[in-house]
Design an enzyme around this catalytic site. Structure first.
Site, PDB file in Angstrom:
ATOM      1  N   ALA A  48      -1.976  -6.576   3.124  1.00 22.96           N
ATOM      2  CA  ALA A  48      -1.816  -7.707   3.902  1.00 22.96           C
ATOM      3  C   ALA A  48      -2.680  -8.788   3.617  1.00 22.96           C
ATOM      4  CB  ALA A  48      -2.017  -7.399   5.509  1.00 22.96           C
TER       5      ALA A  48
ATOM      6  N   GLN B  35       7.695  -3.094   1.626  1.00 19.65           N
ATOM      7  CA  GLN B  35       7.074  -2.168   2.399  1.00 19.65           C
ATOM      8  C   GLN B  35       7.433  -2.228   3.768  1.00 19.65           C
ATOM      9  OE1 GLN B  35       2.971  -1.134   3.534  1.00 19.65           O
ATOM     10  NE2 GLN B  35       3.251   0.654   2.343  1.00 19.65           N
TER      11      GLN B  35
ATOM     12  N   CYS C  83      -1.634   2.998   7.871  1.00 19.38           N
ATOM     13  CA  CYS C  83      -2.605   1.854   8.248  1.00 19.38           C
ATOM     14  C   CYS C  83      -3.651   2.599   9.199  1.00 19.38           C
ATOM     15  CB  CYS C  83      -1.682   0.683   9.028  1.00 19.38           C
ATOM     16  SG  CYS C  83      -2.772  -0.499   9.491  1.00 19.38           S
TER      17      CYS C  83
ATOM     18  N   HIS D  55      -3.061   8.159   0.234  1.00 21.70           N
ATOM     19  CA  HIS D  55      -4.394   7.729   0.051  1.00 21.70           C
ATOM     20  C   HIS D  55      -5.306   8.614   0.750  1.00 21.70           C
ATOM     21  CE1 HIS D  55      -7.364   4.160   1.395  1.00 21.70           C
ATOM     22  NE2 HIS D  55      -7.976   5.107   0.677  1.00 21.70           N
TER      23      HIS D  55
ATOM     24  N   ASN E  83      -3.657   7.601  -4.436  1.00 22.94           N
ATOM     25  CA  ASN E  83      -4.225   6.264  -4.049  1.00 22.94           C
ATOM     26  C   ASN E  83      -5.711   6.505  -3.631  1.00 22.94           C
ATOM     27  OD1 ASN E  83      -4.110   4.157  -1.500  1.00 22.94           O
ATOM     28  ND2 ASN E  83      -4.642   3.357  -3.579  1.00 22.94           N
ATOM     29  N   GLY E  84      -6.636   5.579  -4.081  1.00 23.01           N
ATOM     30  CA  GLY E  84      -7.779   5.809  -3.568  1.00 23.01           C
ATOM     31  C   GLY E  84      -9.138   5.807  -4.721  1.00 23.01           C
TER      32      GLY E  84
ATOM     33  N   GLY F 178      -5.172  -0.421  -5.021  1.00 21.63           N
ATOM     34  CA  GLY F 178      -5.053  -1.199  -4.096  1.00 21.63           C
ATOM     35  C   GLY F 178      -6.617  -2.205  -4.307  1.00 21.63           C
TER      36      GLY F 178
END
EC number: 1.3.1.-
Length: 377
Positions: free
Chosen positions: A18, A77, A108, A180, A212-213, A236
């Site tokens: 975002a 997304q 989220c 994630h 992810n991460g 990210g």
């Protein structure tokens, strides 16, 4: 890597963030990848939009779905909690040719989302989760638009949901899943648990599993894939202030020589380009305000001086930006201090959930108020 009808030359995906992954940032990442390695090979996902706001054609949301004329594939997304609204939004995307790929956000962790049962809270309700994924797949199937699903390990250490979520998404027709490797309670703190990516990969057999991460450079990506067996990586926070990271990843995965990290002068040129792209998208006033957070990330680890940093944090025009950037020493090489973790980290905290949320995993009642905020909120 294949994701449904899409074929990617490298298994790299830009995570939707975002206020970050708008058309300006995505264009910049793609330009740098093309200029440094000669091609655009990954998938660049726009920042999250809310399904309800898309259906209602909220002006902010519609502006957020802007793609560059040459952007392909176009990846959008969706944040959603309601199968009916999901179907309508996904059908709108297909019928109006708004995107070539839909990713669904179930990761989220912020309280204003989870307290209403959205984001990382929702996969706990496995029947509802399955209905939402199925609705998106059903709405886009005839158009050949693949639907992927991103989620976290779970709500907290006592409530893991990722294995069920992966199995359900796979069975409902998702083209890929992304994990994630943190719980919602972790937020962005601590270390990602890559072992859970490996477990998900063992659990999901027929579609790609993306990890992810804690990927902050190309070696991290290669290590994650080697140790977990995942099919691709989602980037990210690692690209904040480093949009050239995708060129480095592309080179690593395709066997090309690694691009030379930029000098401070080259970083200044990238900031200027970013500013022009943001101005084209938002206008100069909002574009420059949006740029300010990026400047702090760009200059992370570089010698710039507190006075100049403060001035750049308040910059309002392209002309002023150019003058201030001209005060940087262009010959400073990329410093070791500019590598490694960046972006928000914070600390773990209890996940705020609706009353009674954990009492019945098979309850498929649509949460109330969870989709009231407009996109980007």
């Amino acid at each position: 890597m294949r994701i449904g009808s899409l074929t990617l030359a490298s298994p790299v995906v830009l995570a939707p963030m975002a206020g970050v992954t708008n058309v300006a940032f995505r264009t910049l990442c793609r330009e740098l990848e093309r200029s440094q390695v000669g091609t655009v090979s990954g998938l660049y996902v726009c920042e999250m939009v809310t399904a309800r706001a898309l259906v209602e054609r909220h002006p902010v949301t519609m502006h957020m779905t802007t793609f560059a004329p040459d952007e392909s594939p176009r990846s959008l997304q969706l944040y959603t909690v309601d199968p009916a609204t999901t179907y309508t939004a996904a059908k709108m995307i297909a019928d109006e040719d708004l995107a070539d790929h839909i990713d669904m956000n179930f990761g989220c962790p912020v309280p204003k989302v989870t307290r209403h049962g959205g984001g990382a809270a929702l996969p706990f309700k496995r029947r509802l989760f399955g209905q939402i994924v199925a609705a998106a797949v059903r709405a886009t199937e005839s158009a050949g638009i693949p639907v992927t699903v991103k989620f976290r390990i779970g709500i907290d250490d006592d409530h893991h949901t990722h294995l069920d979520a992966g199995r359900i998404a796979e069975s409902e027709g998702a083209a890929a899943v992304a994990l994630h490797a943190r719980t919602a309670a972790q937020r962005y703190s601590g270390s990602a648990d890559w072992e859970q990516i490996a477990r998900l990969k063992e659990h999901v057999k027929t579609i790609p599993v993306l990890g992810n991460g804690d990927i902050f450079d190309a070696s991290d990506a290669l290590t994650m894939m080697a140790t977990t067996g995942c099919d691709g990586v989602v980037i990210g926070r690692g690209c904040l202030g480093r949009p050239w990271l995708f060129a480095e990843l592309s080179a690593a995965f395709t066997g090309r020589p690694a691009p030379t990290p930029p000098t401070l002068g080259e970083v200044a040129d990238i900031i200027r380009r970013h500013a022009k792209l943001l101005t084209a998208h938002f206008g100069e006033d909002k574009g420059m305000r949006d740029l300010r957070k990026h400047i702090a990330w760009y200059l992370h680890g570089f010698p710039a001086g507190s006075e100049l940093r403060r001035a750049l944090a308040l910059v309002t025009t392209l002309d002023d930006l150019d003058i201030l950037l001209g005060r940087l020493d262009p010959d400073v090489p990329f410093p070791p201090a500019a590598t490694g973790p960046r972006g928000r980290q914070g600390s773990p905290s209890r996940v705020v959930l609706p009353d009674g949320w954990l009492s019945d995993r098979d309850d498929c009642t649509v949460p109330t108020k969870a989709d009231m905020m407009h996109s980007g909120g």
